[in-house]
Design a protein around this motif. Structure first.
Motif: not given
Length: 246
Positions: A163, A168, A181
């Motif tokens: 990140s 992300p 994720s």
């Protein structure tokens, strides 16, 4: 005449002939492998071309959560409707489009049943502040949208996601990894939009270089044919040398 070639029964020449047989077999095998790759790539190019003239299919008719699209379904033009989940957007770094390095913008589209479809909205060049720095990414459209694009098979997972400033980033469009994720159920595949959103560059549809594999296949087969000819030439040369020496 036969006596001139008695040397062919020597260990040296038997070994040479066995080596030639192995080389011929290897060249034939490599030629068949290259021709197989040519057939695969030519079929891919045909699917890309054919899909352009066909009506888009509903994405969920070819995609599911558990079953990834088949090779024969990749590049099909599909359509889907839903609402973008901009909070779960992922940037895929180190991508190249038109000679520029940057990011592909992957935004989940929430379908009616709550399942997400990963949509590659397009490409944005890297920031001048560095390859890892966040670029200016145009926001996804708000509200109900209908997207049309090319169905793609998930890429292999490359390393871990990280990140940057809360956004992300991934190194590949690995659908399962991205789904984990963002803690969401996603379809086993993704699509690249035909027309990228405003401010983004469309991901080009690049055809495979099938002609290269076609040429390599016949090169290997030519080599396979040249090896026996070379052995015959060597044998005749040695026979002539032995005859002169005698």
């Amino acid at each position: 005449m036969a006596s001139r070639y008695r040397f062919l029964f020597s260990l040296r020449w038997i070994g040479l002939c066995l080596l030639a047989v192995v080389l011929v077999a290897s060249c034939i095998f490599l030629g068949m492998w290259q021709h197989g790759r040519y057939s695969e790539r030519a079929a891919t190019n045909a699917r890309i071309t054919d899909a352009t003239s066909q009506e888009p299919e509903v994405a969920t008719s070819l995609m599911s959560v558990d079953e990834p699209p088949s090779d024969s379904e990749e590049w099909t033009v599909v359509t889907a409707s839903g609402v973008y989940d901009s909070d779960s957007e992922v940037l895929v770094r180190n991508r190249s489009v038109n000679g520029q390095t940057g990011f592909e913008v992957i935004t989940p589209l929430v379908l009616d049943d709550g399942v997400r479809l990963l949509v590659d909205r397009g490409f944005v060049p890297a920031s001048q502040e560095g390859a890892m720095a966040l670029p200016d990414v145009p926001e996804a459209p708000v509200g109900e949208v209908t997207v049309t694009g090319r169905l793609r098979i998930s890429e292999s997972e490359v390393g871990d996601m990280n990140s940057v400033d809360g956004v992300p980033q991934a190194r590949s469009i690995a659908v399962e990894q991205i789904g984990e994720s963002i803690d969401a159920t996603v379809l086993a595949g993704y699509i690249t939009q035909d027309d990228a959103d405003t401010g983004l560059t469309p991901i080009p549809v690049e055809k495979e270089r099938a002609w290269q594999n076609f040429a390599y296949a016949y090169q290997w087969w030519i080599f396979a044919g040249m090896i026996p000819i070379g052995v015959v030439i060597l044998a005749r040369r040695e026979a002539k040398t032995l005859a002169v020496a005698a």
